[in-house]
Design a protein around this motif. Structure first.
Motif, mmCIF file in Angstrom:
data_model
loop_
_atom_site.group_PDB
_atom_site.id
_atom_site.type_symbol
_atom_site.label_atom_id
_atom_site.label_comp_id
_atom_site.label_asym_id
_atom_site.label_seq_id
_atom_site.Cartn_x
_atom_site.Cartn_y
_atom_site.Cartn_z
ATOM 1 N N LEU A 9 20.699 4.924 -44.635
ATOM 2 C CA LEU A 9 19.451 5.481 -44.148
ATOM 3 C C LEU A 9 19.590 5.490 -42.635
ATOM 4 O O LEU A 9 19.755 4.435 -42.019
ATOM 5 N N ASP A 10 19.575 6.669 -42.044
ATOM 6 C CA ASP A 10 19.850 6.800 -40.618
ATOM 7 C C ASP A 10 18.734 7.533 -39.897
ATOM 8 O O ASP A 10 18.078 8.410 -40.474
ATOM 9 N N ARG A 11 18.546 7.176 -38.638
ATOM 10 C CA ARG A 11 17.619 7.895 -37.779
ATOM 11 C C ARG A 11 18.353 9.098 -37.212
ATOM 12 O O ARG A 11 19.518 9.012 -36.846
ATOM 13 N N LEU A 12 17.651 10.213 -37.135
ATOM 14 C CA LEU A 12 18.216 11.401 -36.504
ATOM 15 C C LEU A 12 17.929 11.329 -35.011
ATOM 16 O O LEU A 12 17.089 10.557 -34.560
ATOM 17 N N THR A 13 18.607 12.154 -34.251
ATOM 18 C CA THR A 13 18.544 12.025 -32.793
ATOM 19 C C THR A 13 17.197 12.395 -32.187
ATOM 20 O O THR A 13 16.802 11.818 -31.192
ATOM 21 N N ALA A 14 16.489 13.338 -32.766
ATOM 22 C CA ALA A 14 15.214 13.756 -32.189
ATOM 23 C C ALA A 14 14.110 12.786 -32.604
ATOM 24 O O ALA A 14 13.762 12.719 -33.770
ATOM 25 N N PRO A 15 13.564 12.010 -31.651
ATOM 26 C CA PRO A 15 12.512 11.065 -32.026
ATOM 27 C C PRO A 15 11.195 11.777 -32.358
ATOM 28 O O PRO A 15 10.712 12.591 -31.585
ATOM 29 N N SER A 16 10.695 11.520 -33.523
ATOM 30 C CA SER A 16 9.396 12.025 -33.966
ATOM 31 C C SER A 16 9.040 11.222 -35.206
ATOM 32 O O SER A 16 9.754 10.315 -35.588
ATOM 33 N N SER A 17 7.945 11.568 -35.842
ATOM 34 C CA SER A 17 7.640 10.861 -37.080
ATOM 35 C C SER A 17 7.810 11.782 -38.284
ATOM 36 O O SER A 17 7.491 11.407 -39.387
ATOM 37 N N THR A 46 6.750 -6.125 -35.800
ATOM 38 C CA THR A 46 7.487 -5.381 -34.798
ATOM 39 C C THR A 46 6.720 -4.116 -34.436
ATOM 40 O O THR A 46 6.043 -3.532 -35.269
ATOM 41 N N ALA A 47 6.814 -3.727 -33.203
ATOM 42 C CA ALA A 47 6.108 -2.529 -32.742
ATOM 43 C C ALA A 47 7.042 -1.331 -32.640
ATOM 44 O O ALA A 47 6.608 -0.259 -32.257
ATOM 45 N N ASP A 48 8.294 -1.490 -32.986
ATOM 46 C CA ASP A 48 9.222 -0.370 -32.842
ATOM 47 C C ASP A 48 9.704 0.123 -34.205
ATOM 48 O O ASP A 48 9.769 -0.634 -35.171
ATOM 49 N N LEU A 49 10.031 1.404 -34.267
ATOM 50 C CA LEU A 49 10.451 2.015 -35.523
ATOM 51 C C LEU A 49 11.754 1.411 -36.043
ATOM 52 O O LEU A 49 11.895 1.194 -37.245
ATOM 53 N N GLY A 50 12.696 1.121 -35.161
ATOM 54 C CA GLY A 50 13.945 0.496 -35.605
ATOM 55 C C GLY A 50 13.681 -0.826 -36.312
ATOM 56 O O GLY A 50 14.269 -1.121 -37.350
ATOM 57 N N GLY A 51 12.765 -1.607 -35.772
ATOM 58 C CA GLY A 51 12.392 -2.879 -36.397
ATOM 59 C C GLY A 51 11.694 -2.669 -37.727
ATOM 60 O O GLY A 51 11.907 -3.424 -38.681
ATOM 61 N N ALA A 52 10.834 -1.647 -37.794
ATOM 62 C CA ALA A 52 10.139 -1.342 -39.047
ATOM 63 C C ALA A 52 11.127 -0.920 -40.132
ATOM 64 O O ALA A 52 11.024 -1.345 -41.286
ATOM 65 N N LEU A 53 12.095 -0.102 -39.767
ATOM 66 C CA LEU A 53 13.119 0.310 -40.730
ATOM 67 C C LEU A 53 13.960 -0.886 -41.166
ATOM 68 O O LEU A 53 14.309 -1.017 -42.341
ATOM 69 N N ARG A 150 20.891 -2.224 -41.959
ATOM 70 C CA ARG A 150 19.700 -2.872 -41.399
ATOM 71 C C ARG A 150 19.927 -3.270 -39.944
ATOM 72 O O ARG A 150 19.091 -3.026 -39.074
ATOM 73 N N ILE A 151 21.069 -3.859 -39.651
ATOM 74 C CA ILE A 151 21.391 -4.283 -38.291
ATOM 75 C C ILE A 151 21.464 -3.070 -37.358
ATOM 76 O O ILE A 151 20.940 -3.105 -36.236
ATOM 77 N N THR A 152 22.074 -2.004 -37.821
ATOM 78 C CA THR A 152 22.166 -0.788 -37.015
ATOM 79 C C THR A 152 20.781 -0.222 -36.719
ATOM 80 O O THR A 152 20.463 0.138 -35.586
ATOM 81 N N LEU A 153 19.934 -0.137 -37.736
ATOM 82 C CA LEU A 153 18.574 0.391 -37.540
ATOM 83 C C LEU A 153 17.766 -0.491 -36.595
ATOM 84 O O LEU A 153 17.037 0.021 -35.741
ATOM 85 N N ALA A 154 17.891 -1.807 -36.723
ATOM 86 C CA ALA A 154 17.140 -2.727 -35.848
ATOM 87 C C ALA A 154 17.507 -2.502 -34.378
ATOM 88 O O ALA A 154 16.650 -2.627 -33.499
ATOM 89 N N SER A 155 18.751 -2.128 -34.133
ATOM 90 C CA SER A 155 19.197 -1.944 -32.745
ATOM 91 C C SER A 155 18.737 -0.619 -32.138
ATOM 92 O O SER A 155 18.897 -0.411 -30.933
ATOM 93 N N THR A 156 18.134 0.256 -32.947
ATOM 94 C CA THR A 156 17.736 1.568 -32.411
ATOM 95 C C THR A 156 16.409 1.520 -31.657
ATOM 96 O O THR A 156 16.091 2.448 -30.923
ATOM 97 N N GLY A 157 15.622 0.463 -31.843
ATOM 98 C CA GLY A 157 14.366 0.329 -31.096
ATOM 99 C C GLY A 157 13.353 1.406 -31.441
ATOM 100 O O GLY A 157 13.236 1.825 -32.576
ATOM 101 N N ASN A 158 12.622 1.854 -30.426
ATOM 102 C CA ASN A 158 11.568 2.868 -30.648
ATOM 103 C C ASN A 158 12.128 4.181 -31.036
ATOM 104 O O ASN A 158 12.775 4.921 -30.766
#
Length: 158
Positions: A9-17, A46-53, A150-158
């Motif tokens: 499960l990965d975050r894409l580069t463009a930040p949005s919801s 956590t207040a950041d999306l990376g932490g939520a993921l 999980r570790i990778t997502l946590a490091s992505t922050g907001n």
């Protein structure tokens, strides 16, 4: 991250919801969004999306660990939409080898707290698997993959 389990499960580069996450299982990819993870309805530490993921994947780990040495099925949510949810169904006959299959349920996203979904995941009624979104692997390998993701997502922050 371990590369022998084709699941992430990965975050894409463009930040949005919206349309900002991608689930990959085998060669299947599904774009989804983080809107339900970023709504303020669910308390989180956590207040950041990376932490939520990362918190979502911590629950995945707990459920997968619950299959060790026993036969059973766990459901891991990855997409929360207004009228449905998408889940990974993790099944094991022996608590060692597993099958992971992505699919949909008619459970509405607003009915599932992504930060405490275990009660809803005991049974996922109407689960409709996607035949092209399926892998088999060892439980230990899946657990390692989820933890690394999980570790990778946590490091992505907001």
């Amino acid at each position: 991250m371990p590369t022998d389990v084709a699941l992430s499960l990965d975050r894409l580069t463009a930040p949005s919801s919206y349309d900002d996450l991608m689930l990959t299982i085998g060669t299947f990819q599904h774009i989804c969004d983080s809107s339900y993870l970023s709504i303020d309805l669910y308390p989180t530490d956590t207040a950041d999306l990376g932490g939520a993921l990362a918190r979502l994947l911590e629950q995945w780990s707990t459920q997968v660990d619950g299959l060790r040495g026993v036969s059973g099925t766990a459901y891991l949510p990855y997409d929360f939409s207004d009228q449905c949810t998408a889940w990974l169904r993790v099944s094991s006959a022996d608590g060692h080898a597993i099958e992971v299959q992505a699919g949909w349920s008619t459970i509405p996203g607003w009915n599932v707290n992504p930060f405490d979904y275990i009660a809803e995941a005991r049974e996922v009624p109407g689960f409709k698997p996607l035949p092209e979104a399926r892998i088999t692997c060892l439980l230990d390998d899946l657990a390692a993959r989820i933890n690394a993701n999980r570790i990778t997502l946590a490091s992505t922050g907001n």
